[in-house]
Design a protein around this motif. Structure first.
Motif, mmCIF file in Angstrom:
data_model
loop_
_atom_site.group_PDB
_atom_site.id
_atom_site.type_symbol
_atom_site.label_atom_id
_atom_site.label_comp_id
_atom_site.label_asym_id
_atom_site.label_seq_id
_atom_site.Cartn_x
_atom_site.Cartn_y
_atom_site.Cartn_z
ATOM 1 N N HIS A 124 119.442 43.982 49.827
ATOM 2 C CA HIS A 124 118.948 44.512 51.112
ATOM 3 C C HIS A 124 119.113 46.034 51.231
ATOM 4 O O HIS A 124 118.117 46.740 51.401
ATOM 5 N N ASP A 159 115.330 49.607 57.787
ATOM 6 C CA ASP A 159 116.182 48.416 57.784
ATOM 7 C C ASP A 159 115.435 47.259 58.452
ATOM 8 O O ASP A 159 115.347 46.149 57.930
ATOM 9 N N HIS A 209 124.219 51.661 54.616
ATOM 10 C CA HIS A 209 124.081 51.507 56.063
ATOM 11 C C HIS A 209 124.830 50.300 56.622
ATOM 12 O O HIS A 209 125.171 50.278 57.801
ATOM 13 N N ASP A 210 125.098 49.286 55.792
ATOM 14 C CA ASP A 210 125.791 48.109 56.321
ATOM 15 C C ASP A 210 127.263 48.041 55.898
ATOM 16 O O ASP A 210 127.950 47.071 56.205
HETATM 17 MN MN MN Z 1 120.723 46.175 57.314
#
Ligand code: MN
Length: 749
Positions: A60, A157, A85-86
């Motif tokens: 992802h 995203d 980002h996560d």
């Molecule tokens: Mn994400």
């Protein structure tokens, strides 16, 4: 769980693709080092976690980073932030770890992304739901003020989550697609990321209305061969003449997105076959260095219109005045072969890139561009202002903000020649507030193109508008109906709120003094007479109007002496129904149980819930529906296409309840039908007879108004299904004198 061999192959492939893409934009060796470092860091941090689809989680963030570099073309820092980002949200690492490893700039971007992560639960490993989505949206939009790139990465995203939505359960799909259509698509549009916006919309449609989506998709491909033939026939003389003029160009025919075709079908209530502008011709030219791009656009326009006649009112010049999202192009509609109207879009390569990549390209060209105070910068400035001055609650704020995203823009001029960009539909009053709230509060009129007109007049692109002010006026609640910008709405509301409080206090004093002079107490009985007489719906409204001098008490004595019941009714109102058999409220739960297999709803969780039918769209059996659980536990059923439902799903996605009609023989649903026709004696009776006697359907109300030999009105009736309704409508249509019968979605009694 470590990565398996298969995982490694998949990740390796994506890794190679990402590194190659980054090499294209890397300016120095340290850029690539940064990408590699972030990649291995993220891969290790997400180790052992999988998405709903079964893929390793790291797929992802890599995919999001790929979208950022390939499809949006942001720089290395953004790619690195996208890769991570996560991490803070989903792993043990903190923002300060990231700052330590990657420096403060990247850490602050990841921090921004992390703050937003709590807002949406589209990420496929998250199970927790947030309850205050609107509040969170607002928080997310606040990051617009810090670094727009953060929002753009969030959009990437969301795009990847939409692309992989298939592996999510249905109720989550509804929540995610609603958010996408409600907020992300308009935001993406506003940032000029056209290609991504289209894809987000198409994907939303695909999950919200799969049949419609498939139908349009297959019709597009079924008509493709014919269309291509036509496009070739249309393009070939243009290509010849452009070549003869030494223009370096590409010409192509572009089919509209599935979503925009669907929207048009919905909006105009037409079939696929009836849409004439299913495709547009696009001419993209490489500008010659010595001639301004603008002149070259018009040169091409003149060559095209030498061949095909233009439709005079269909020229859109976004070359001289770009759209607020930065879009530039010259559009015209011409008469093509076989008398068909065809839209032609003329753009330079630079304009093309801005049209496709929007914001990112905008920055890239900023230095070269002559007018560098870009429209996007102006918009961002306005957003920041709105965010900092906003007093509304989060939901209201969002509604208004969204409005400012959706609308296309107009550009008007002040007497000094300054350009002001406003949303479509803006009035002179919006402009007044855009200039300054003081100007807005005291606006009495406007000189539009040198003619004096009302302050409520809608203005159009190119108008020159001067606002006339006077210290004798002040904002009134009605003004809210005549403005569209959130800036104007907020200012008016703020003013009225303050003013209102003063008025109410004044009103109470005036009323109590008057009542005292009659020697009576202002009791509930008094208000029952007074409120309708003054057409006020509440005491507050009454006091406030009284205090503001909108109403006076000159006739109050007479009103108090009158017996009630002399209601002013401009239409006639007839009640024909038996006791209601509507499935509504708690009192009917017995009936619901009695009807057994006639229950309309089955939810995923099989507990008893209370149901109501939404007033805004009045769904009836046969309509596609969805439910929302309210705070009191009651579920309200909306049509799936209802605007209110989309909004609810976007703001309170956790309350979605899957709903579908099962049997529905014994229960009736309220629906509203508009009728119109030529007034004749007895027509009302004919209608009432048909509905209640022949069809055996309960009428709740028949409201008809007659004027100049025409009658129009609304029949509110209880039907069992959409089939019932169709039969009734077609029978009504056959009554002599009736000319139009139409179901209304939103009816306010
Ligand atoms: Mn994400």
């Amino acid at each position: 769980m470590e990565y398996t061999e298969q995982d490694e192959i998949l990740i390796g492939k994506l890794q190679e693709e990402l590194f190659k893409a980054c090499e294209r934009i890397a300016k120095k060796e340290s850029d690539m080092e940064l990408v590699r470092k972030a990649f291995y860091f993220a891969k290790d941090a997400h180790k052992g976690v999988r998405r709903k689809s079964g893929e390793p989680y790291i797929v992802h963030p890599i995919s999001v980073a790929l979208i950022v570099v390939n499809e949006i073309e942001l720089g290395i820092k953004s790619v690195v932030a996208a890769l991570m980002h996560d991490i803070v949200e989903d792993t043990e690492y903190t923002v300060s770890d990231i700052e330590h490893l990657f420096g403060p700039k990247i850490a602050s971007m990841v921090d921004g992304l992390t703050k937003m992560a709590g807002v949406f639960s589209a990420d496929q490993t998250e199970e927790s739901e947030t309850s205050k989505q609107a509040e969170n949206f607002k928080k997310m939009l606040l990051t617009l003020s810090d670094d727009v790139r953060v929002i753009i990465i969030k959009i990437a995203d969301r795009l990847h989550n939409m692309r992989t939505l298939g592996s999510m359960p249905a109720h989550k799909q509804m929540k995610i697609t609603s958010e996408t259509i409600y907020l992300f698509a308009p935001l993406t549009h506003r940032l000029g990321l056209f290609a991504i916006k289209s894809e987000l919309e198409d994907l939303s449609l695909k999950y919200r209305f799969p049949e419609d989506y498939k139908m349009i998709e297959s019709k597009i491909s079924a008509t493709e061969a014919n269309r291509n033939k036509y496009i070739e026939k249309f393009n070939s003389p243009i290509a010849d003449i452009l070549r003869a003029n030494d223009i370096d160009f590409e010409i192509s025919g572009r089919v509209k997105s599935i979503y925009s075709i669907w929207r048009k079908m919905q909006r105009k209530n037409i079939d696929f076959e009836e849409i004439y502008d299913i495709f547009a011709i696009r001419i993209v030219f490489k500008p010659s260095p010595m001639i301004p791009e603008k002149s070259q656009c018009w040169h091409i326009y003149s060559l095209v219109t030498d061949i095909y006649k233009p439709k005079p009112d269909r020229i859109k010049d976004w070359v001289n005045i770009p759209k607020a999202n930065g879009y530039e192009a010259l559009h015209c509609t011409v008469m093509g072969p076989d008398g068909e109207w065809v839209e032609v879009q003329i753009r330079s390569q630079r304009m093309e890139e801005i049209a496709e990549k929007g914001f990112a390209a905008h920055w890239k060209y900023k230095e070269q561009s002559s007018n560098s105070d870009g429209e996007i910068d102006k918009w961002l400035k306005r957003v920041r202002e709105a965010l900092s001055s906003s007093v509304e609650n989060a939901v209201e704020f969002l509604d208004n903000f969204k409005l400012s995203l959706y609308s296309s823009e107009i550009v008007v001029f002040t007497p000094k020649g300054d350009q002001v960009t406003l949303p479509q539909g803006a009035t002179a009053l919006d402009l007044a507030y855009d200039i300054h709230s003081k100007i807005g509060h005291t606006a009495v009129g406007a000189k539009i193109n040198h003619k004096i007109d009302s302050i409520f007049t809608p203005i159009s692109s190119g108008d020159q508008v001067e606002i006339i002010t006077s210290n004798n006026v002040k904002p009134k609640p009605e003004w809210l109906d005549h403005v569209v910008t959130s800036k104007a709405k907020n200012s008016i509301k703020n003013f009225i709120k303050k003013d209102n409080q003063n008025n109410i206090e004044r009103g109470i004093v005036i009323f109590e003094e008057k009542m005292k002079s009659f020697g009576i107490q202002p009791s509930a009985r008094v208000f029952r007479k007074v409120l309708p007489a003054y057409q006020c719906s509440s005491k507050g409204e009454f006091y406030s109007k009284l205090g503001a001098g909108i109403i006076n008490l000159n006739g109050v004595e007479k009103i108090l002496r009158q017996n009630a019941a002399s209601k002013m009714i401009k239409y006639w109102s007839l009640q024909l129904s038996n006791p209601l058999r509507l499935l509504k409220g708690s009192g009917n739960s017995d009936q619901k149980k009695k009807s057994g297999d006639d229950e309309i709803i089955t939810s995923e969780d099989e507990y008893n819930m209370e149901l109501s039918i939404a007033d805004c769209c009045s769904p009836i059996p046969g309509d596609q529906v969805i439910g929302f659980r309210g705070e009191d536990g009651r579920v309200t059923i909306h049509k799936k296409s209802c605007k209110e439902a989309v909004k609810l799903a976007a703001q309170h996605g956790e309350n979605i309840v899957k709903a579908q009609w099962s049997g529905f023989k014994a229960i009736s649903f309220l629906t509203h039908v508009e009728v119109r026709g030529i007034d004749r004696m007895g027509i009302m009776l004919d209608m009432a007879k048909l509905i209640s006697e022949e069809m055996n359907v309960n009428i709740r109300e028949l409201k008809l108004q007659s004027h100049d030999g025409i009658f129009e009105g609304v029949v509110s009736l209880y039907v069992k299904s959409i089939e019932d309704l169709k039969v009734i409508m077609s029978r009504l249509n056959k009554i002599r004198g009736v000319e139009k019968v139409r179901r209304i979605e939103t009816y306010r009694e």
